[in-house]
Design an enzyme around this catalytic site. Structure first.
Site, PDB file in Angstrom:
ATOM      1  N   LYS A 687       0.778  -0.764   0.057  1.00 21.56           N
ATOM      2  CA  LYS A 687       0.543   0.509  -0.143  1.00 21.56           C
ATOM      3  C   LYS A 687       1.602   1.305   0.027  1.00 21.56           C
ATOM      4  O   LYS A 687       1.671   1.443  -0.347  1.00 21.56           O
ATOM      5  CB  LYS A 687      -0.762   0.291   1.396  1.00 21.56           C
ATOM      6  CG  LYS A 687      -2.242  -0.745   1.908  1.00 21.56           C
ATOM      7  CD  LYS A 687      -3.063  -0.882   2.533  1.00 21.56           C
ATOM      8  CE  LYS A 687      -2.642  -1.058   3.667  1.00 21.56           C
ATOM      9  NZ  LYS A 687      -3.932  -2.224   4.636  1.00 21.56           N
ATOM     10  N   GLU A 691       2.297   9.284   3.208  1.00 16.89           N
ATOM     11  CA  GLU A 691       1.538  10.696   3.057  1.00 16.89           C
ATOM     12  C   GLU A 691       1.158   9.926   5.051  1.00 16.89           C
ATOM     13  O   GLU A 691       0.261  10.777   5.441  1.00 16.89           O
ATOM     14  CB  GLU A 691       0.575  11.121   2.102  1.00 16.89           C
ATOM     15  CG  GLU A 691       0.671  11.350   1.061  1.00 16.89           C
ATOM     16  CD  GLU A 691      -0.300  11.228  -0.096  1.00 16.89           C
ATOM     17  OE1 GLU A 691      -0.374  12.257  -0.398  1.00 16.89           O
ATOM     18  OE2 GLU A 691      -0.996  10.414  -0.203  1.00 16.89           O
TER      19      GLU A 691
END
Lengths: 729, 328
Positions: A687, A691
């Site tokens: 994934k 951020e």
């Protein structure tokens, strides 16, 4: 030959774990690092293009209105000036990320102070800059330019609205309830490398060297702006000095350089000044967030409300997606979520590092700390109690979920004291010392991607895509991934990025780069392995490759027999997107000190524990997390865009006055990587990372400020003035 | 950036001659001037490079003080053994400012003459009486968080941004000035900078053709020296409030209290009444409050910077308490 793969079902086979080279996941230094630190990696303004003229953007000094006339003659006679360009095809804003079409054009219509309206081209940069400052422009001002997001009627973003059950009733009857309003100020990406382009024409073919994150979209944005076919446009962006969202969409310099170069018949370079980067690319919207939490006597949420007000220019589609993780992070059957946009005439609002959670999570996690205190529950325990079994709104299963592990492992590693918490427990000299924590969440994004992988006759490999590496480590992880699959050391894999002559990647943004392009490379490598397997008479799944040889002893070189072997991998996310809620999760822990005289806050230490699927390179993954935590410190304590209340111009438009954290603000940071395989996130079980590292961290600091000195502050950043105003005597 | 001519001065006489013209500016480290030229806030027709005219030395004076050449870099001054031992408030103030790279280039004279960082001064498309007399003040009713609360005028509320001069003011240093004719004059640092009044463009007392040659420190005094700078981030930020203090306490009473303040005014703020109020008194919270009352008697905020008034009080309190503890 292109191999297409669309992921519609979870993949538990974890094929990469069965490969033999053993290089994936390893802490390998960035392969381009030496070139960067020795100044030999060319950034876009640095390409040695002969006979290059220099362009400087001229920006508006009104907030709203029309350009009536531009007195070009006044500057055309100045030394070295070649042209003044005010072509209506020039763009007045950067494109929003993944727009795929030209952004707002017609520079003659002014919508914000600082908007580009013309370009002056001259022999030297200094001449162009001087002429740009002298260019007389007549405006017809439109005095109706609302600037205050609180003073206009906001538009509801209906697809964000969720109403389930009866939150008002839940609040009224809850054992514990929290009803608080947070604000956050605007943020700038503040990338080191300013936006810069060199445009060059060869007949009707255009090449632009530009500092961009998403060439696959930027090429269509640029072609659309110029009314050209994409096949006549080439974008090159091999090295990017930071983007953080500000280079997602094609920016004004790129279009202006292309138009100017055609007009003057020479290559033209346009480099934005630092002030222009701040004032006319993208801001993160300020937010006002109303949080309502209703919990039973055990601290279990029965109601969850999150309303957010953000702003943007009229006509912009982007609305800071503040509620993104609020939709699924915690349970609570009575839900009320709403996002509204105020249309105002400040510069364009768009993606800045972790749009949404970067500001939504600090508010939510601040409110959770208030709830923990009211309910008398340890803040870690409160989060653990409220992790939902499935997405509380969609009813979907989570693709994988490591929040609980991150909370527990993070608390252990930090030495979290789960005993009773009351503010002002420790004073060292002038400093109140306290701790705080927060959850991290950031939705998992993923995108279509293509890449070509070629096994060369000499046994080395080449990976080609127009994917960018914006400082994150893409060059390195793709070399590791291809090396793992093909039985090569990363040094034997040449990765060619940032050029639209290569297959379209996903671009870098939304933390989707590694998982998306990694999947395309994985698919291409699998296809190469299939061909090799056929030559050896074994199935792809049985094929073992290590150090340039198959397990049977045959070398790649002999298998290739003097020929290259090339496959293109084409990854598409597929229907699996609709079957799962996918997110990265984590937890932040911070210890801060607050000066009891001055209200200055310094972070003593900070830890983040993160679960985001497969780790492709521990060093670059950790570095991404360190960068994220550093952003958290900025959001918590220092970063704030200030806009003039009368004309809306961005006032603090340089790195001296827009306060990103400096080295001394960033203490000992610790990162705990909670490894997992997410079978539904991507074919490589990875994934996004980058951020996630900042999504909630500011709240850990805010909560620690409260624990240290008793100042419960609802406005980020928590500068000394705000701390002093809230600090009990 | 506008075209300009560049001349290199070899001697002080050269330098005085080259800068005796309102279209000429002297440049040494250039850490502030070059930024302002790129922004076209400063548009000199001539730059006179004075970095090779000497005046870079740091030397003992006959009366036991120290003379710091106008062209000594901030780094050289901050690391000088006598500065560190005898005038630590100066070393600390310098090191609290800018960055190592900037301090390596910045000079004594240039630092004293640096311009305000007011957002409206540095943006030529905004009004500023300092940059363009009569155009108005953008900061009043604008974004004024960094701005002054003492000695403001309706023309200008900018602050003097430096740290070094605040320490020099507490130390009662003298600015040595050479005039173009060869004469010299000496001005106390405390009188070197001006308040904005009706002439906000006039930031210090230098006349055309005058150059700073040195800053002279008096013979060292004992006691405790403190430089306290309050800022949003811990480095590379201008002061919200700063306090330079040279304080002696004997027999439990103040026998010296030389204080100067940064971040509050258009100049390093110095008010002799504060020291007078402290002298001979026993340190106490009440006494510190009285000192702050004197400092802030005429303070006036402009909304966003109102917080500077209580912050200055609290910072002064912290500094005097630190000094008291150091003397104990």
């Amino acid at each position: 030959m292109t191999v297409h793969f669309k992921q519609d079902t979870p993949d538990d086979s974890n094929r990469l774990d069965g490969m033999k080279q053993g290089v994936l996941g390893k802490s390998i230094r960035r392969v381009e690092g030496m070139a960067k630190v020795t100044g030999t990696a060319p950034y876009s303004a640095e390409y040695p293009i002969a006979d290059c003229a220099e362009g400087v953007l001229v920006t508006s000094t009104i907030t709203r209105g029309k350009v009536v006339s531009i007195d070009k003659d006044a500057v055309l006679s100045m030394p070295g000036v070649l042209a003044v360009i005010d072509d209506p095809a020039m763009t007045t804003r950067a494109a929003q990320g993944t727009a795929d079409e030209a952004p707002q054009q017609e520079p003659g219509t002014v919508c914000y102070w600082g908007q580009p309206i013309a370009l002056v081209v001259a022999e030297t940069f200094e001449q162009a800059r001087d002429a740009a400052k002298h260019l007389p422009i007549n405006y017809r001002e439109d005095p109706s330019a609302p600037l205050d997001p609180q003073a206009v009627e906001a538009e509801e973003q209906e697809d964000e609205t969720v109403r389930q059950g009866d939150l008002d009733h839940a609040m009224a009857t809850a054992a514990h309830s929290v009803d608080v309003t947070y604000t956050t100020k605007g943020h700038a990406s503040a990338a080191m490398e300013p936006h810069a382009s060199i445009a060059q024409w060869d007949g009707d073919k255009l090449t632009v060297y530009a500092s961009l994150q998403m060439l696959n979209y930027n090429i269509s944005e640029l072609a659309d702006a110029l009314g050209m076919e994409e096949e006549n446009v080439r974008l090159v962006s091999r090295f990017v000095g930071g983007g953080f969202g500000s280079k997602l969409g094609v920016s004004e310099d790129v279009v202006a350089a292309a138009i100017a170069s055609k007009e003057v018949g020479r290559p033209v370079r346009v480099v934005m000044s630092r002030q222009q980067v701040f004032q006319c690319v993208m801001r993160r919207s300020e937010t006002t967030q109303h949080l309502r939490l209703a919990a039973d006597e055990n601290g279990k949420l029965i109601g969850f409300g999150h309303h957010a007000l953000v702003s943007n220019l009229p006509g912009e589609t982007f609305a800071e997606p503040v509620l993104q993780s609020s939709h699924f992070l915690y349970g609570g059957e009575n839900r009320d979520l709403m996002l509204e946009v105020a249309r105002i005439h400040r510069m364009t609002a768009g993606s800045v590092r972790a749009p949404g959670e970067a500001v939504g999570m600090p508010a939510l996690e601040g409110a959770m700390d208030v709830l923990a205190e009211k309910a008398g529950i340890d803040p870690v325990e409160l989060r653990l109690k409220n992790i939902p079994e499935e997405d509380p709104e969609e009813g979907l299963p989570f693709s994988s979920h490591k929040l609980a592990e991150c909370l527990r492992q993070g608390a252990d590693a930090f030495g979290w004291d789960s005993g009773p918490r009351s503010p002002r427990h420790t004073c060292e000299g002038e400093w109140w010392v306290g701790t705080g924590m927060a959850s991290a969440a950031r939705v998992h994004n993923i995108a279509e991607a293509k890449s070509r992988v070629t096994l060369k006759a000499d046994g080395s490999a080449v990976v080609e895509t127009d994917m960018t590496d914006i400082g994150t480590g893409t060059y390195t992880i793709l070399a590791q991934l291809a090396g793992e699959m093909l039985g090569l050391e990363p040094a034997q894999v040449l990765v060619e990025l940032g050029d639209t002559k290569n297959p379209r990647g996903p671009g870098s943004g939304g933390s989707w780069g590694a998982a998306s392009i990694g999947s395309a490379v994985y698919i291409a490598c699998k296809a190469v392995r299939e061909e090799l397997g056929q030559r050896l008479g074994v199935g792809e799944t049985e094929l073992e490759l290590k150090d340039g040889k198959a397990a049977s002893g045959e070398s790649l070189v002999s298998l290739l027999d003097g020929n290259d072997l090339s496959r293109e991998g084409h990854y598409e996310p597929g229907d699996i997107k609709d079957d799962f809620t996918a997110s990265g999760f984590g937890a932040f822990f911070a210890q801060v000190r607050v000066n009891r005289f001055t209200g200055e806050t310094r972070v003593d230490r900070m830890l983040g524990a993160f679960g985001f699927g497969r780790v492709l390179n521990h060093k670059t993954a950790r570095s991404q997390c360190l960068g994220g935590i550093t952003w958290s410190i900025g959001v918590a304590l220092t970063e704030a865009l200030e806009f003039d209340p009368r004309d809306g111009h961005l006032v603090n438009c340089d790195l001296a006055e827009y306060h990103v954290p400096v080295h001394r603000d960033v203490p000992d940071l610790e990162v705990v990587l909670v490894e997992e395989r997410d079978p539904a996130a991507s074919p490589i079980q990875a994934k996004g990372i980058g951020e996630l590292g900042m999504c909630g961290g500011a709240a850990a600091i805010a909560n620690a400020i409260y624990n240290a000195c008793g100042a419960r502050i609802f406005d980020y950043p928590m500068t000394p003035d705000r701390v002093l105003a809230a600090m009990p005597d | 950036m506008r075209p300009f001519s560049y001349s290199r001065a070899r001697t002080l006489g050269d330098a005085a001659q080259l800068t005796h013209d309102d279209t000429a500016l002297a440049i040494a480290g250039g850490t502030n001037l070059l930024d302002l030229m790129k922004l076209q806030v400063e548009t000199p027709e001539t730059l006179a490079d004075i970095s090779r005219i000497g005046f870079g030395g740091i030397e003992d004076t006959d009366d036991g003080g120290l003379s710091i050449g106008a062209l000594a870099s901030n780094t050289e001054t901050a690391v000088h053994p006598r500065v560190r031992s005898d005038y630590p408030v100066l070393a600390r103030a310098i090191l609290a400012g800018a960055t190592q790279q900037l301090r390596n280039k910045a000079t004594t004279g240039g630092n004293l003459c640096q311009r305000t960082r007011c957002f409206y001064f540095t943006n030529i498309d905004q009004p500023c009486n300092k940059r363009e007399p009569g155009s108005g003040c953008g900061a009043i009713d604008g974004i004024a968080k960094l701005h002054a609360v003492l000695g403001t005028s309706d023309q200008c509320i900018a602050t003097y941004p430096g740290d070094m001069a605040v320490a020099l003011s507490a130390l009662d240093a003298q600015v040595e000035i050479a005039k173009s004719g060869g004469d010299t004059r000496t001005v106390p640092v405390r009188d070197f900078h001006c308040l904005p009044g009706d002439t906000p463009w006039r930031e210090n007392v230098l006349e055309e053709g005058e150059l700073i040659t040195a800053v002279t420190l008096p013979a060292p005094v004992g006691g405790t020296q403190i430089y306290r700078k309050v800022r949003e981030r811990s480095s590379y930020a201008f002061a919200l409030v700063s306090v330079a203090a040279v304080v002696e306490i004997e027999d439990g009473k103040f026998t010296r209290a030389d204080l100067a303040f940064g971040g509050l005014a258009h100049k390093p703020w110095q008010d002799p009444r504060i020291g007078e109020a402290l002298m001979g008194k026993v340190p106490s919270d009440d006494l510190f409050d009285k000192a702050a009352d004197i400092l802030l008697e005429d303070a006036r905020g402009f909304g966003e910077n109102d917080f500077k008034i209580p912050l200055a009080r609290r910072t002064l309190h912290a500094v005097l308490q630190n000094a008291t503890e150091a003397a104990a």
